[in-house]
Design an enzyme around this catalytic site. Structure first.
Site, PDB file in Angstrom:
ATOM      1  N   GLU A   1       0.892  -1.333  -0.032  1.00  0.00           N
ATOM      2  CA  GLU A   1       0.136   0.159   0.159  1.00  0.00           C
ATOM      3  C   GLU A   1       0.751   1.288   0.041  1.00  0.00           C
ATOM      4  OE1 GLU A   1      -2.956  -0.345   3.029  1.00  0.00           O
ATOM      5  OE2 GLU A   1      -4.318  -1.024   1.458  1.00  0.00           O
TER       6      GLU A   1
ATOM      7  N   ALA B   1      -7.806  -3.916  11.629  1.00  0.00           N
ATOM      8  CA  ALA B   1      -8.824  -3.053  12.245  1.00  0.00           C
ATOM      9  C   ALA B   1     -10.134  -3.356  12.488  1.00  0.00           C
ATOM     10  CB  ALA B   1      -8.531  -1.685  11.301  1.00  0.00           C
TER      11      ALA B   1
HETATM   12  P1  FAD Z   1      -4.379   0.886  17.012  1.00  0.00           P
HETATM   13  O1  FAD Z   1      -5.477   1.421  16.293  1.00  0.00           O
HETATM   14  O2  FAD Z   1      -3.051   1.208  16.426  1.00  0.00           O
HETATM   15  O3  FAD Z   1      -4.350   1.914  18.240  1.00  0.00           O
HETATM   16  C1  FAD Z   1      -3.473   1.845  19.349  1.00  0.00           C
HETATM   17  C2  FAD Z   1      -3.689   3.016  20.241  1.00  0.00           C
HETATM   18  O4  FAD Z   1      -2.961   2.837  21.233  1.00  0.00           O
HETATM   19  C3  FAD Z   1      -3.151   4.306  19.424  1.00  0.00           C
HETATM   20  O5  FAD Z   1      -4.001   5.384  19.777  1.00  0.00           O
HETATM   21  C4  FAD Z   1      -1.786   4.554  20.187  1.00  0.00           C
HETATM   22  O6  FAD Z   1      -1.314   5.986  20.319  1.00  0.00           O
HETATM   23  C5  FAD Z   1      -1.969   4.246  21.653  1.00  0.00           C
HETATM   24  N1  FAD Z   1      -0.698   3.722  22.288  1.00  0.00           N
HETATM   25  C6  FAD Z   1       0.000   2.925  21.996  1.00  0.00           C
HETATM   26  N2  FAD Z   1       1.005   2.688  22.924  1.00  0.00           N
HETATM   27  C7  FAD Z   1       0.478   3.432  23.926  1.00  0.00           C
HETATM   28  C8  FAD Z   1       1.050   3.604  25.283  1.00  0.00           C
HETATM   29  N3  FAD Z   1       2.347   2.977  25.622  1.00  0.00           N
HETATM   30  N4  FAD Z   1       0.473   4.395  26.320  1.00  0.00           N
HETATM   31  C9  FAD Z   1      -0.807   5.163  25.608  1.00  0.00           C
HETATM   32  N5  FAD Z   1      -1.368   4.945  24.301  1.00  0.00           N
HETATM   33  C10 FAD Z   1      -0.661   4.189  23.471  1.00  0.00           C
HETATM   34  N6  FAD Z   1      -6.611  -3.200   8.779  1.00  0.00           N
HETATM   35  C11 FAD Z   1      -7.667  -3.513   8.327  1.00  0.00           C
HETATM   36  O7  FAD Z   1      -8.766  -4.140   8.693  1.00  0.00           O
HETATM   37  N7  FAD Z   1      -7.941  -2.926   6.853  1.00  0.00           N
HETATM   38  C12 FAD Z   1      -6.820  -2.194   6.401  1.00  0.00           C
HETATM   39  O8  FAD Z   1      -7.161  -1.517   5.147  1.00  0.00           O
HETATM   40  C13 FAD Z   1      -5.858  -1.953   7.119  1.00  0.00           C
HETATM   41  N8  FAD Z   1      -4.691  -1.038   6.766  1.00  0.00           N
HETATM   42  C14 FAD Z   1      -3.686  -0.778   7.360  1.00  0.00           C
HETATM   43  C15 FAD Z   1      -2.632   0.075   6.874  1.00  0.00           C
HETATM   44  C16 FAD Z   1      -1.348   0.384   7.423  1.00  0.00           C
HETATM   45  C17 FAD Z   1      -0.380   1.195   6.957  1.00  0.00           C
HETATM   46  C18 FAD Z   1      -1.180  -0.385   8.707  1.00  0.00           C
HETATM   47  C19 FAD Z   1      -0.108  -0.205   9.229  1.00  0.00           C
HETATM   48  C20 FAD Z   1      -2.320  -1.443   9.204  1.00  0.00           C
HETATM   49  C21 FAD Z   1      -3.391  -1.492   8.506  1.00  0.00           C
HETATM   50  N9  FAD Z   1      -4.349  -2.469   9.021  1.00  0.00           N
HETATM   51  C22 FAD Z   1      -5.489  -2.625   8.388  1.00  0.00           C
HETATM   52  C23 FAD Z   1      -4.163  -3.067  10.434  1.00  0.00           C
HETATM   53  C24 FAD Z   1      -4.905  -2.347  11.137  1.00  0.00           C
HETATM   54  O9  FAD Z   1      -4.328  -0.965  11.512  1.00  0.00           O
HETATM   55  C25 FAD Z   1      -4.520  -2.724  12.830  1.00  0.00           C
HETATM   56  O10 FAD Z   1      -4.844  -4.170  12.971  1.00  0.00           O
HETATM   57  C26 FAD Z   1      -5.402  -1.919  13.710  1.00  0.00           C
HETATM   58  O11 FAD Z   1      -5.073  -0.629  13.973  1.00  0.00           O
HETATM   59  C27 FAD Z   1      -5.406  -2.694  15.221  1.00  0.00           C
HETATM   60  O12 FAD Z   1      -6.058  -1.763  16.106  1.00  0.00           O
HETATM   61  P2  FAD Z   1      -5.553  -1.464  17.463  1.00  0.00           P
HETATM   62  O13 FAD Z   1      -6.692  -0.862  18.270  1.00  0.00           O
HETATM   63  O14 FAD Z   1      -5.030  -2.717  18.065  1.00  0.00           O
HETATM   64  O15 FAD Z   1      -4.656  -0.581  17.399  1.00  0.00           O
HETATM   65  P1  NAD Z   2       3.071  -8.639   7.331  1.00  0.00           P
HETATM   66  O1  NAD Z   2       3.838  -9.293   8.373  1.00  0.00           O
HETATM   67  O2  NAD Z   2       1.804  -8.663   6.962  1.00  0.00           O
HETATM   68  O3  NAD Z   2       4.349  -8.260   5.897  1.00  0.00           O
HETATM   69  C1  NAD Z   2       5.578  -8.063   6.002  1.00  0.00           C
HETATM   70  C2  NAD Z   2       6.248  -8.602   4.856  1.00  0.00           C
HETATM   71  O4  NAD Z   2       7.441  -8.565   5.164  1.00  0.00           O
HETATM   72  C3  NAD Z   2       6.063 -10.214   4.581  1.00  0.00           C
HETATM   73  O5  NAD Z   2       5.495 -10.383   3.385  1.00  0.00           O
HETATM   74  C4  NAD Z   2       7.474 -10.811   5.050  1.00  0.00           C
HETATM   75  O6  NAD Z   2       7.822 -11.901   4.019  1.00  0.00           O
HETATM   76  C5  NAD Z   2       8.365  -9.567   4.520  1.00  0.00           C
HETATM   77  N1  NAD Z   2       9.764  -9.734   5.265  1.00  0.00           N
HETATM   78  C6  NAD Z   2       9.884  -9.980   6.571  1.00  0.00           C
HETATM   79  N2  NAD Z   2      11.143 -10.138   6.677  1.00  0.00           N
HETATM   80  C7  NAD Z   2      11.859  -9.823   5.592  1.00  0.00           C
HETATM   81  C8  NAD Z   2      13.084  -9.818   5.301  1.00  0.00           C
HETATM   82  N3  NAD Z   2      14.237 -10.041   5.986  1.00  0.00           N
HETATM   83  N4  NAD Z   2      13.401  -9.452   4.098  1.00  0.00           N
HETATM   84  C9  NAD Z   2      12.607  -8.989   3.110  1.00  0.00           C
HETATM   85  N5  NAD Z   2      11.304  -9.242   3.487  1.00  0.00           N
HETATM   86  C10 NAD Z   2      11.030  -9.395   4.717  1.00  0.00           C
HETATM   87  O7  NAD Z   2       3.501  -7.026   7.782  1.00  0.00           O
HETATM   88  P2  NAD Z   2       2.523  -5.741   7.304  1.00  0.00           P
HETATM   89  O8  NAD Z   2       2.445  -5.555   6.096  1.00  0.00           O
HETATM   90  O9  NAD Z   2       2.984  -4.629   8.404  1.00  0.00           O
HETATM   91  O10 NAD Z   2       1.092  -5.950   7.804  1.00  0.00           O
HETATM   92  C11 NAD Z   2       0.793  -6.075   9.310  1.00  0.00           C
HETATM   93  C12 NAD Z   2      -0.753  -6.127   9.756  1.00  0.00           C
HETATM   94  O11 NAD Z   2      -1.497  -5.334   9.326  1.00  0.00           O
HETATM   95  C13 NAD Z   2      -1.039  -7.613   8.923  1.00  0.00           C
HETATM   96  O12 NAD Z   2      -1.949  -8.279   9.661  1.00  0.00           O
HETATM   97  C14 NAD Z   2      -2.045  -7.012   7.872  1.00  0.00           C
HETATM   98  O13 NAD Z   2      -3.019  -7.900   7.432  1.00  0.00           O
HETATM   99  C15 NAD Z   2      -2.503  -5.770   8.251  1.00  0.00           C
HETATM  100  N6  NAD Z   2      -2.908  -4.714   7.149  1.00  0.00           N
HETATM  101  C16 NAD Z   2      -3.826  -4.806   6.523  1.00  0.00           C
HETATM  102  C17 NAD Z   2      -4.196  -3.983   5.407  1.00  0.00           C
HETATM  103  C18 NAD Z   2      -5.336  -4.100   4.701  1.00  0.00           C
HETATM  104  O14 NAD Z   2      -6.126  -4.922   4.902  1.00  0.00           O
HETATM  105  N7  NAD Z   2      -5.250  -3.391   3.658  1.00  0.00           N
HETATM  106  C19 NAD Z   2      -2.887  -3.039   5.234  1.00  0.00           C
HETATM  107  C20 NAD Z   2      -1.865  -2.846   6.004  1.00  0.00           C
HETATM  108  C21 NAD Z   2      -1.578  -3.827   7.077  1.00  0.00           C
END
Ligand code: FAD
Ligand code: NAD
Length: 402
Positions: free
Chosen positions: A170, A315
């Site tokens: 992404e 999420a």
């Molecule tokens: P978060 O939503 O990350 O919230 C954690 C909260 O805790 C934050 O507000 C943070 O500031 C707070 N916090 C952390 N540590 C502390 C601390 N020590 N003290 C106080 N507060 C703290 N999932 C999907 O389903 N669909 C998607 O399209 C998708 N896209 C993604 C894209 C990206 C770039 C990434 C990185 C992840 C994506 N994910 C997606 C995965 C999803 O974002 C996570 O699974 C989700 O955020 C988890 O929710 P959570 O409530 O556990 O944590």
């Molecule tokens: P991930 O663990 O899903 O992917 C990490 C990737 O890095 C893997 O493909 C792995 O093979 C590669 N990798 C690991 N070590 C490596 C190395 N030494 N050299 C080269 N490649 C290496 O992690 P992510 O992409 O950060 O996703 C984290 C979580 O967030 C997942 O559960 C994912 O489903 C979720 N997420 C979901 C969405 C969405 O639904 N659109 C978007 C972003 C993240």
């Protein structure tokens, strides 16, 4: 008798939604509610790749917690959690301490470097909104520096993304939107600015079937992304990634690691038994052996008993955990039976920039291109709507034109 005190740690998808549901389900005289978060705002973690690339403004991806939670009903504490002292029902914060009767740990993830040498020191992470602003600013700084320097080093324009999972893909999808804009702004030949994705596994996006993976790869390659697939990163230096068996150095001006995530370090600080950095929770989302501690979102592994492995941490799942958790806390207060979590899988979509994407939704329907990109925006807007209704959707929702 004093009211039971429910403390929620983390205002992400799981924690903020649990708080909102508890505030709705429990009358003020039934329980005291406290929400602790590092900042006074919630950010959409699922939009962080866009903040990092600079295709959306960081302020669009966040909103004030007090705009969606009534501070008269919920005590809001903006502080960092250091650890939980389970024996004393206490939470240690950076600046104070808190007691609880019921605790919800929803502190999300941190990037996992798997101990790869130099990664912590030299790579940027897609981990929180501040870190993603740094990536955006660093990329632009590199382009500006290149434009203004007399001895030009083309490597400065290369953006290297380690990991071809959802986050890495992404991110490169957004970079192919942003880089041409930067090239235009700084009068740089687009062909000089490289975007390279390095993935150790034989395929990017391993969750998807082969045809969707091929679509994503071809679409990104057509727009200028270079892939190094089946290529393991073994080290990160100031100059770039060291990869493969022959320790080739791939140089770049910007290095981002998206190679995986693990649960909040607060879990290990607090002495929970961990499995790959997270707690494997019971069906009712409580930590094993703990009657009054729930662990949600990316801090938890929730087992899919039918398949004998955990549900993917997303999420979508985190917000559903909130529903079960709020129900179960209310059930404990009312001496009613607890529910087990049941995941309602609505599908998965990955964006490939503003107008493209791939995904599988509604139990198997495959989407590519604009329909997938549209679906992704619908999903993104849904969470904003669930948190803050139409008002917040109008302020923060995504209406980017195709
Ligand atoms: P978060 O939503 O990350 O919230 C954690 C909260 O805790 C934050 O507000 C943070 O500031 C707070 N916090 C952390 N540590 C502390 C601390 N020590 N003290 C106080 N507060 C703290 N999932 C999907 O389903 N669909 C998607 O399209 C998708 N896209 C993604 C894209 C990206 C770039 C990434 C990185 C992840 C994506 N994910 C997606 C995965 C999803 O974002 C996570 O699974 C989700 O955020 C988890 O929710 P959570 O409530 O556990 O944590
Ligand atoms: P991930 O663990 O899903 O992917 C990490 C990737 O890095 C893997 O493909 C792995 O093979 C590669 N990798 C690991 N070590 C490596 C190395 N030494 N050299 C080269 N490649 C290496 O992690 P992510 O992409 O950060 O996703 C984290 C979580 O967030 C997942 O559960 C994912 O489903 C979720 N997420 C979901 C969405 C969405 O639904 N659109 C978007 C972003 C993240």
């Amino acid at each position: 008798m004093s009211k039971p005190k429910i403390v929620v740690l983390g205002a992400g998808y799981a924690g903020l939604m649990t708080t909102k549901k508890l505030a709705k389900q429990l009358a003020p005289e039934e329980a005291e509610l406290v929400l602790v978060n590092k900042h006074n705002y919630h950010y959409e973690t699922t939009w962080l790749h866009e903040v990092a690339a600079g295709t959306i403004n960081h302020n669009q991806a966040r909103f004030m917690i007090s705009d969606v939670v009534n501070p008269n009903r919920v005590r809001l504490i903006y502080d960092s959690v250091v650890k939980v002292n389970k024996e004393e029902n206490k939470v240690v914060l950076e600046n104070s301490e808190l007691t609880y009767d019921y605790l919800v740990i929803a502190l999300g993830f941190v990037t996992n470097t798997f101990g790869i040498k130099g990664m912590e020191e030299n790579a940027f992470f897609i981990q929180d909104i501040d870190g993603c602003q740094l990536i955006r600013d660093h990329i632009e700084y590199k382009f500006a520096q290149y434009k203004n320097s007399e001895e030009k080093n083309d490597d400065d324009l290369t953006i290297l993304v380690g990991g071809g999972g959802f986050t890495g893909i992404e991110l490169v999808g957004e970079l192919v939107e942003k880089v041409p804009q930067l090239c235009k702004k700084y009068d740089i030949d687009r062909r000089k600015a490289r975007i390279i994705n390095v993935e150790a596994a034989p395929s990017i996006l391993p969750v998807f079937e082969k045809d969707l993976v091929a679509y994503a790869k071809e679409s990104l390659e057509r727009r200028g992304v270079e892939f190094m697939i089946g290529t393991k990163i073994t080290e990160c230096t100031e100059e770039g990634f060291v990869v493969g068996d022959d320790s080739e150095l791939v140089k770049a001006g910007t290095i981002v690691w998206t190679g995986g995530v693990t649960g909040s370090p607060v879990l290990s600080e607090s002495g929970f038994e961990l499995n790959r950095g997270k707690v494997t929770v019971n069906g009712d989302l409580r930590a094993p052996g703990e009657d009054n501690i729930f662990i949600l979102g990316d801090c938890a592994w929730v087992m899919n008993e039918a398949e004998g492995r955990p549900f993917p941490p997303t999420a979508q799942a985190a917000m559903q955990h909130a529903t079960t958790c709020a129900h179960n806390i209310a059930a404990l207060l009312h001496n009613e039976p607890l529910q087990n979590f049941i995941f309602d899988d609505k599908g998965t979509v990955a964006s490939l920039g503003i107008t493209d994407g791939v995904g599988t939704v509604f139990g198997g329907t495959k989407l590519t291109g604009k329909p997938a990109a549209t679906m992704k925006k619908v999903v993104d807007n849904r969470s904003i709507f669930l948190f803050g209704g139409v008002n917040l959707l109008l302020k923060k929702g995504k209406v980017r034109p195709f």
